[in-house]
Structures are given as structure tokens and as C-alpha cells.
Write an enzyme that holds these catalytic residues in place. Structure first.
Site, short mmCIF file in Angstrom:
data_model
loop_
_atom_site.label_atom_id
_atom_site.label_comp_id
_atom_site.label_asym_id
_atom_site.label_seq_id
_atom_site.Cartn_x
_atom_site.Cartn_y
_atom_site.Cartn_z
N ARG A 46 0.87 -1.18 0.00
CA ARG A 46 0.00 0.00 0.00
C ARG A 46 0.90 1.23 0.00
NH1 ARG A 46 2.58 1.78 3.59
NH2 ARG A 46 1.11 3.48 3.72
N ALA A 48 0.65 5.14 -2.16
CA ALA A 48 0.40 5.46 -3.56
C ALA A 48 1.58 5.13 -4.48
CB ALA A 48 -0.02 6.92 -3.68
N GLN A 194 -1.69 1.71 10.07
CA GLN A 194 -0.41 1.85 9.35
C GLN A 194 0.59 2.71 10.13
OE1 GLN A 194 -3.43 2.37 8.00
NE2 GLN A 194 -3.56 1.63 5.90
N ASP A 235 -2.42 10.58 -1.88
CA ASP A 235 -2.81 9.54 -2.84
C ASP A 235 -3.23 10.11 -4.19
OD1 ASP A 235 -3.21 8.18 -0.03
OD2 ASP A 235 -2.98 6.61 -1.53
N ASN A 245 -5.86 11.83 0.77
CA ASN A 245 -4.88 11.01 1.47
C ASN A 245 -5.65 10.16 2.47
OD1 ASN A 245 -2.11 10.25 2.03
ND2 ASN A 245 -2.25 11.39 3.95
N LYS A 246 -4.96 9.29 3.16
CA LYS A 246 -5.56 8.35 4.10
C LYS A 246 -6.63 9.04 4.97
CE LYS A 246 -5.08 4.82 4.47
NZ LYS A 246 -6.07 3.96 3.76
#
Lengths: 347, 347
Positions: A46, A48, A194, A235, A245-246
Site C-alpha cells: 500500500r 500510492a 499503518q 494519494d 490522502n488516508k
């Protein structure tokens, strides 16, 4: 300890399984495009830039043993593999960027023999990997001036070596400023943790002092005046600078703004999507409810409860102090300066 | 299904063990003040009003079998039990409020025989429990006008029947407006997941539609215009209206402000601490690192990593649209209107 996020291993791609870190370091063997697709979808790989690299190798794996006898047939298979791999995850721009690059490479070789195209596709995927490592280093070097002496930096999710070909985007900035950094606050990043699992692991490996917090503690830490800067990855970045993004990045950006903490996005130019005018056009992946309802396979709530599980959110450009790219820093991101820097990416 | 947060069971207090919910419904028997102390410290019972009630029963359990022969000796033991129980958790005002009330009850009976004082202490603890249920109902009724038709309400942690003698403060407002409420978004509330475990359970029991999200998804949900109001509980409210509540409440208040979502605090007057001028004076409990590093006993990060784990944060009064109490609503909370309403609590 040295690790590779992704590497070529004789007749397969080897991916460090990020779902098992930090308790186990296991490489997954991907022998065809289906293995790559599953690894991306299941987030064994994972980040990007990293899924872009994996996608590129996926294209090569998808045609490597193709019985196609002429360039036309092989290119058809390349396109098919690209379409297939593009469906693995929808949000990160870098995946599509890498697939397009692989397809273009094949298209540019219409007059060549099949074996030569296959070889060129392997070299292209390898080049994307190699370049990505250099891009991370350049992002790190460009971000260095933004980090002041004895800085305490907050980061979110994992935008490190594991999210890229190596080194990292947001963590690249941190690693390249290591001697100036007093401490990093890593947000754990629910649901898949993460931050707790990967960022803490990477920072510990490189001996950067790190404090782990739950995502909901960020404002409390900021209110105590502890944080000098927030640095995150991306991302997909729209033409106007809005950044996906996340999930939780947008939360953090609002908190940073309120506490007057600079908020930096670190990303390669392959993350920019000039075809999308603003953040409202970025597709946001909704993932399985089980990721929220279970931790380590164990149910943490009532079985049948409804869940929302968007994997990303969009931070409006107004919250972003600067975007750090391999070609330089975009201060107060907007259409004009993004267009200008993106043109530097034409090869 | 019917449950009691805490009840008297012959010769012991029975506490529903909230660390095991929702997968198991087990009552813990507390036979003395040490059992109550451990249950509060280990969060088998939690929620500001509920730990007040538990503390009150703890005082009675602490002196119930005392060999003291005169009122003076017994009152000494009561004071000792209060001091002991006060050390179980530092932030929630209601615990100290309840212990002070128990101590005052004993002090008011200096001329009475020992057995009569013991009996009065039992009745006082029972009264605190009984009154708390009525207070929750009154908070719910007072909050009702703030909830509009078809409202989607976000809540945080658990301020329900489990956090009180029954019914709840924030959830009391939701339950009493049940027919007007389209859906509740429950934030899971890391690290101990009271939202995912307890709030979802309570809402499901009462058939209120509920969606579980991770704490970091709140801004994303708000940005989609889904939330009409946020309602949370409180652990201690300073004289100026600054409010300590579960860690992450301050995050959520900032996000609500940015998205123009009304932010309501629901709490009994026993949560107010007029001796503390503002939020900076509220003691914030720092809990064990293991609560962040492990989920369900399983390590989720690198073993030796530093952790911060404040159990609460302070939301400045400016973020609070109104405080809902059993005696009415305090709009734009400040010293004057808080002082005025607090005087209604004198018995």
C-alpha cells in the site's frame, strides 16, 4: 535491518507483506497479474507510489508468458492487464500513472518483436522502481529547509519507505532532516493502523525518536504546543491542490490550522491528477466494514452494526501550507503553480 | 434485554463489567472498597456519573463491617475510605462529589449510633443511584428541543446508561428524542473503544439506527453534510465552562466548529467544579501505554515505542453551543450562567 518494499526475484515480484508488519517480515511471491491485484486490493502492498510500482510489475507479469506472436497481440494483452490492474484500488493516482506509462512503452514498440517488448516492459517497471527511490530522496532534500532545528513533527498513516520504492515521501522529509528532528509523533491511523505498525517500525529502524498516539489525541498534543509541523503523504492531488490522502488526514489538517501548525504534503508529481479540477472529483474508495469491526480478527463491536469505512478523505488546498515534490516546493498550492511544476514532469 | 450498570446485591455491589461488553455480560461482585477501587481504576465501571455512584457504594462497603464502636471512630473510617477511593481516578468530578456527599452524611450524624450511620450511608449511596437515573431522564427531556426532526446526531465515547445510573446523559438526549432521530454516528473512541463496544450496544438494544465510524472519519462525515448535531458527555466542567471529556472530544469540537455543526455537552450538575477557574486547572489522567500498544492483548506496534495516553482532553467553552443539565440548558456557557444554574443544585 534492511528491507525492500518490492523487488524482482528471478521469475516473480517479491512484496514485503505489510499486513503482517511489524510482528513478521514475510515476502509474498507474485507470479502473475492476479497475485499483484490481490496484493494491492488486500493492502499487502500500500502507499500510492508503492502500488504504482507494483502495478507496473503486474503488467509485466501479466504478459511475460504470453503466447502472443506479434506486437499487436501482445499490446492487446498489455492493455487488458492494465485495465485489470486499474480495478484493484480506485483512489491513488500513481497506480494509473504507472499503468499508463507501461501501456505507452508497449505502444511505442509496435514495430518490435514480442520478446523485445517484454524485455522493455520489465526494464520499464524496474525503472519506475529505481526512479521512485531517487524521487523520494529528492522530496526529502527539498523538504529539509521546512524543518527547523529541534523540530517535533507529526505524521499520519505511513508515507515511508514502505509506501514507496524506498525512503519515503513524508518520512523522506523526516529522514533527510533527521539530525534536526527532536521527535516524531506518529498517529496510529485507524482502521488498519499503518501509523502504529509501519511508521513506528520505520522510524525505530532508523533510530528517529517516535511517540505513538491514537488519532483522537492529535488536538490535545497540539494544544500543549508540542508540534512544529505536520507532514503527510498523498494519494491523489487535483489540479487546484485539493489532496486525497488516508482517511483522517482532513481531520488533522483542520486541527493543524486551528493550532497554527504548518501542514505539509509530500508527494511525487505522479500523484498529481490535472484531469480532475478539484477534490470533489477524486473517487474515494469505500472498504469492507470488517476492517472497522474487527481488530486482529476479533470483533470489537456489535456484530450487525452499520459501518462507514472510507479509505481516504480530501483535504482542501487552503489547509495545505506547501506541497513538497521532487521538483521543488509548491507554496500555497493553486492551479497556476501546480500546472507549472507538473510540466517539469514531462519526459 | 435489561441491564443494570450498578446495583446492590445482598451483601455486595454488582457492577456490569464494561471491559467485557458487548461480547460478554458479566457482573462483578464488589465486597469491599478495594474491589470498588480496582473496578474504577481498571474501568470495569466508567463514565463520570457511574463512577460517582460506585464510589458512594465503595464508602459504604468500606465501613459496613467496621468494628468501630462510636460515631467518631466510624466517621474516621468513612474519611479514610473516601480518601482511598478518591485516588482511583483523578479527572471526573462526580467521583469526588459523591465521596464528599457520603462524608457529609456521616459527619451530620455525629450523635447517632454506629449502626444507624452505616444504614444511612447505604441509603445515601442508594439515593445517589436513584437520583442519577432521574437526572438522566431530566437531561434527556431538557435536551429534546435541541434535536430537530430527522436529525442525524454524532456522539463520542459512551455517555449512556452504562456511564450513569441508567439511561445516560448524551445518550439520554438521544433516547428521549428517539422518534426524531434518523441515525446516530458513534465514534469508536480509541484506545478503549467505548463507542464501538458500549454506545453501539446501547443504541442497538434500544433500536436506534447507528453507524460506527473510526474517530478519524468524523471530519469526512461532517464534510458530506451528514451531521446535524454532536452530543457528548463530560467528566468535569470548570467554572468558566471549559469541559474535560474523553480524549478526542476536543478534536471533535474543533471539527464541529469548522463544519458549523452545533456541539452539545450533556452532564449533571455534579460534573461542574466551580473551584476550578478554567480548563487548565483540570487534572488529566495519563493511563498505561499498553492500552494504546495492545488491542485485545495483542501488540499492534513495535514493543518498546514511546506512547502518550491521556484519558481526557479539555474542550474550551467557546466550542460548546450549550451544556444540557438536569436543571435546564446553559447556552453559550460562561461563569455567570454556570454559577447561576449550579446554585440550583444546593440541597
Amino acid at each position: 535491518m534492511k528491507y525492500d518494499t518490492i523487488k524482482w526475484g528471478d521469475s516473480c515480484a517479491l512484496l514485503l507483506d505489510q499486513t503482517l508488519l511489524p510482528s513478521r517480515c514475510v515476502y509474498v511471491k507474485c507470479r502473475d497479474e492476479k497475485d499483484i491485484y490481490s496484493a494491492i486490493r488486500d493492502m499487502k502492498i500500500r502507499g500510492a507510489p508503492a502500488i504504482g510500482i507494483a502495478g507496473a510489475f503486474g503488467v509485466y507479469l501479466g504478459v511475460r508468458k504470453s503466447p502472443a506472436r506479434d506486437a499487436g497481440s501482445l499490446i492487446k494483452r498489455v492493455k487488458k492487464a492494465c485495465r485489470y490492474l486499474a480495478a484493484s484500488r480506485p483512489t491513488a493516482r500513481n497506480l494509473f500513472w504507472a499503468l499508463e506509462r507501461m501501456e505507452q512503452k508497449a505502444m511505442s514498440m509496435k514495430a518490435e518483436p514480442v520478446e523485445k517488448i517484454k524485455e522493455a516492459l520489465y526494464r520499464e517497471a524496474s525503472a519506475i522502481l529505481k526512479e521512485d527511490k531517487l524521487i523520494s530522496k529528492a522530496i526529502g532534500a527539498n523538504g529539509r529547509p521546512l524543518i527547523k532545528k529541534d523540530a517535533v513533527v507529526m505524521t499520519y498513516c505511513n508515507a515511508g519507505g514502505l509506501a514507496t520504492g524506498g525512503y519515503g515521501t513524508a518520512l523522506g522529509v523526516i529522514f533527510s532532516s533527521k539530525e534536526k528532528i527532536k521527535r516524531v509523533y506518529a498517529c496510529e491511523t485507524r482502521p488498519l493502523l499503518q501509523g502504529a505498525r509501519l511508521t513506528v517500525w520505520e522510524l525505530a529502524l532508523r533510530r528517529v525518536p517516535v511517540t505513538l498516539i491514537c488519532d483522537n489525541m492529535a488536538a490535545s498534543v497540539m494544544a500543549r504546543g508540542k508540534i512544529d509541523a505536520v507532514v503527510v503523504g498523498a494519494d491523489r492531488i487535483a489540479a487546484n491542490g485539493d489532496t486525497a490522502n488516508k482517511i483522517g488526514t482532513y481531520n488533522l489538517a483542520i486541527l493543524a490550522r486551528y493550532h497554527k501548525v504548518p501542514f505539509y504534503v509530500a508527494a511525487p508529481l505522479s500523484t498529481f491528477d490535472l484531469s480532475i479540477s478539484d477534490g470533489s472529483g477524486i473517487p474515494i474508495e469505500e472498504r469492507q466494514a470488517g476492517e472497522v469491526k474487527k481488530i486482529g480478527g476479533r470483533l470489537i463491536t456489535v456484530k450487525g452494526v452499520d459501518v462507514e469505512n472510507p479509505a481516504f478523505d480530501v483535504t482542501p488546498r487552503d489547509f495545505i501550507t506547501a506541497i513538497i515534490t521532487e521538483k521543488g516546493i509548491i507554496k500555497t498550492p493553486g492551479r497556476a503553480n501546480i500546472k507549472k511544476i507538473s510540466q517539469l514532469n514531462r519526459r
